[in-house]
Scaffold this motif. Structure first.
Motif, PDB file in Angstrom:
ATOM      1  N   THR A   8       2.192  -7.929  -8.203  1.00  0.00           N
ATOM      2  CA  THR A   8       0.901  -7.264  -8.259  1.00  0.00           C
ATOM      3  C   THR A   8       0.879  -6.089  -7.291  1.00  0.00           C
ATOM      4  OG1 THR A   8      -0.203  -9.346  -8.824  1.00  0.00           O
ATOM      5  CG2 THR A   8      -1.573  -7.563  -7.978  1.00  0.00           C
ATOM      6  N   ALA A   9       0.427  -4.953  -7.785  1.00  0.00           N
ATOM      7  CA  ALA A   9       0.266  -3.760  -6.964  1.00  0.00           C
ATOM      8  C   ALA A   9      -1.212  -3.409  -6.894  1.00  0.00           C
ATOM      9  CB  ALA A   9       1.074  -2.598  -7.530  1.00  0.00           C
ATOM     10  N   PHE A  10      -1.578  -2.693  -5.855  1.00  0.00           N
ATOM     11  CA  PHE A  10      -2.975  -2.332  -5.636  1.00  0.00           C
ATOM     12  C   PHE A  10      -3.082  -0.820  -5.452  1.00  0.00           C
ATOM     13  CE2 PHE A  10      -2.478  -6.676  -4.300  1.00  0.00           C
ATOM     14  CZ  PHE A  10      -3.633  -7.311  -4.750  1.00  0.00           C
ATOM     15  N   GLY A  11      -4.288  -0.317  -5.674  1.00  0.00           N
ATOM     16  CA  GLY A  11      -4.471   1.114  -5.493  1.00  0.00           C
ATOM     17  C   GLY A  11      -5.896   1.551  -5.750  1.00  0.00           C
ATOM     18  N   TYR A 106       1.294   1.090  -2.177  1.00  0.00           N
ATOM     19  CA  TYR A 106      -0.144   1.153  -2.436  1.00  0.00           C
ATOM     20  C   TYR A 106      -0.414   2.511  -3.068  1.00  0.00           C
ATOM     21  CZ  TYR A 106      -5.174   0.717  -1.557  1.00  0.00           C
ATOM     22  OH  TYR A 106      -6.548   0.633  -1.697  1.00  0.00           O
ATOM     23  N   PHE A 107      -1.054   2.529  -4.244  1.00  0.00           N
ATOM     24  CA  PHE A 107      -1.183   3.760  -5.025  1.00  0.00           C
ATOM     25  C   PHE A 107      -2.533   4.437  -4.795  1.00  0.00           C
ATOM     26  CE2 PHE A 107       1.968   1.314  -7.406  1.00  0.00           C
ATOM     27  CZ  PHE A 107       2.950   2.263  -7.626  1.00  0.00           C
ATOM     28  N   GLY A 260      -9.351  -6.907  -4.418  1.00  0.00           N
ATOM     29  CA  GLY A 260      -8.723  -8.159  -4.038  1.00  0.00           C
ATOM     30  C   GLY A 260      -7.539  -8.030  -3.108  1.00  0.00           C
ATOM     31  N   TYR A 261      -7.331  -6.867  -2.517  1.00  0.00           N
ATOM     32  CA  TYR A 261      -6.208  -6.684  -1.608  1.00  0.00           C
ATOM     33  C   TYR A 261      -6.446  -7.474  -0.317  1.00  0.00           C
ATOM     34  CZ  TYR A 261      -2.710  -4.369   1.301  1.00  0.00           C
ATOM     35  OH  TYR A 261      -1.647  -4.106   2.128  1.00  0.00           O
ATOM     36  N   CYS A 262      -5.433  -8.180   0.125  1.00  0.00           N
ATOM     37  CA  CYS A 262      -5.509  -8.935   1.386  1.00  0.00           C
ATOM     38  C   CYS A 262      -4.368  -8.482   2.285  1.00  0.00           C
ATOM     39  CB  CYS A 262      -5.396 -10.441   1.134  1.00  0.00           C
ATOM     40  SG  CYS A 262      -6.758 -11.118   0.182  1.00  0.00           S
ATOM     41  N   PHE A 263      -4.655  -8.192   3.525  1.00  0.00           N
ATOM     42  CA  PHE A 263      -3.610  -7.710   4.412  1.00  0.00           C
ATOM     43  C   PHE A 263      -3.285  -8.739   5.486  1.00  0.00           C
ATOM     44  CE2 PHE A 263      -7.631  -5.746   5.724  1.00  0.00           C
ATOM     45  CZ  PHE A 263      -7.775  -6.290   6.982  1.00  0.00           C
TER      46      PHE A 263
END
Length: 310
Positions: A8-11, A106-107, A260-263
């Protein structure tokens, strides 16, 4: 993606009318994210963009150029831009081949500023929908110039455009009032800033419009537009000063919630170190939760309060 384990990628899909600060936002946000330790890939989806100030990982100009389309098909800039997006939609294999090697980044997608693409034309929405099939989770970040707050009629128009965009794009959505550092130069606001960010009782704007002889004749129309906005109760704004790290952090926190990004802990430590340097004092990430409450829509405040308790 093909030949690899799905990751899964996020952006962010950065959208908004021309001149709202999309490219500047991509530059500022990319620098902020890199300072946090995220690997960032900025993707230019605007074939009219020239002289990009950021390092561009993928440029749609390699596939199709607005100038070439206008010359070959004898189209104006608006028609040419629509054609370019339709051409990209028909050649998504090219885009996927460009994004495949960047999996794990991250896009930031710098999108065209033509309003029709985000309100009723289907090409950009289809592109975003296909990206979702590639397991790319995007948040639409819609920028609006804050100077519209100084004119009630323009602000109602912005609210209508923002609502139409939210319904059409079909992505988790954040609205930003950009260029907040310049708002004092645009004139005095009729109400405090919270009135505009939270989109409070719009009947007060109607009263301001009624004082103008021109808009007095269209009061019933304006009442119906305001009623439509309030019935949906979806539009709110977060103020953004791209020069202010704390302002960027508030936006990023809202975006990360939306997609939904979690760091991890390393990014949190990087954030605290950077913000401590910016404010000249010890900074704790939890302190931003209280700050952001005043900028989030009421529907999100309960989530913030639970986070503070944790």
């Amino acid at each position: 993606m093909a030949g690899a384990a799905p990751t899964t990628a996020f952006g962010q899909a950065v959208i908004g009318p021309p001149g709202s600060g999309k490219t500047t936002y991509c530059l500022g946000m990319s620098e902020f994210l890199r300072a946090l330790g995220r690997r960032v890939a900025v993707v230019n989806l605007d074939p009219a963009n020239e002289g990009l100030p950021y390092e561009c990982a993928v440029d749609v100009g390699e596939l199709v150029g607005l100038g070439d389309v206008m010359d070959a098909l004898r189209l104006g800039p608006n028609g040419g831009l629509l054609y370019c997006m339709e051409y990209l939609e028909a050649n998504l294999d090219w885009l996927r081949a460009k994004l495949d090697p960047l999996r794990g980044h991250y896009f930031l997608f710098d999108c065209p500023g033509q309003v029709e693409l985000c309100t009723h034309h289907g090409a950009l929405r289809s592109i975003f929908s296909q990206m979702a099939q590639w397991d790319l989770r995007l948040t639409a970040v819609h920028l609006v110039d804050s100077h519209y707050c100084t004119d009630p009629a323009k602000f109602i128009s912005v609210l209508c455009t923002s609502l139409a965009t939210m319904l059409h794009v079909e992505l988790p959505h954040i609205n930003l009032l950009s260029k907040m550092d310049l708002i004092e130069h645009y004139g005095k606001l009729a109400f405090n800033l919270d009135y505009y960010t939270e989109v409070l009782d719009l009947s007060y704007l109607l009263d301001h419009l009624a004082s103008d002889p021109f808009f007095r004749h269209y009061r019933q129309l304006n009442e119906k537009l305001v009623q439509l906005i309030e019935d949906y109760s979806l539009v709110s704004f977060i103020p953004l000063n791209i020069q202010d790290k704390e302002s960027i952090q508030r936006v990023l926190q809202a975006v990360d919630k939306a997609n939904g990004y979690c760091f991890g802990a390393q990014e949190q430590r990087s954030l605290e170190a950077m913000m401590s340097a910016a404010v000249g004092a010890d900074f704790h990430f939890s302190s931003t939760l209280g700050i952001q409450e005043k900028y989030l829509a009421p529907s999100n405040q309960s989530v913030e309060q639970e986070a503070m308790q944790l």
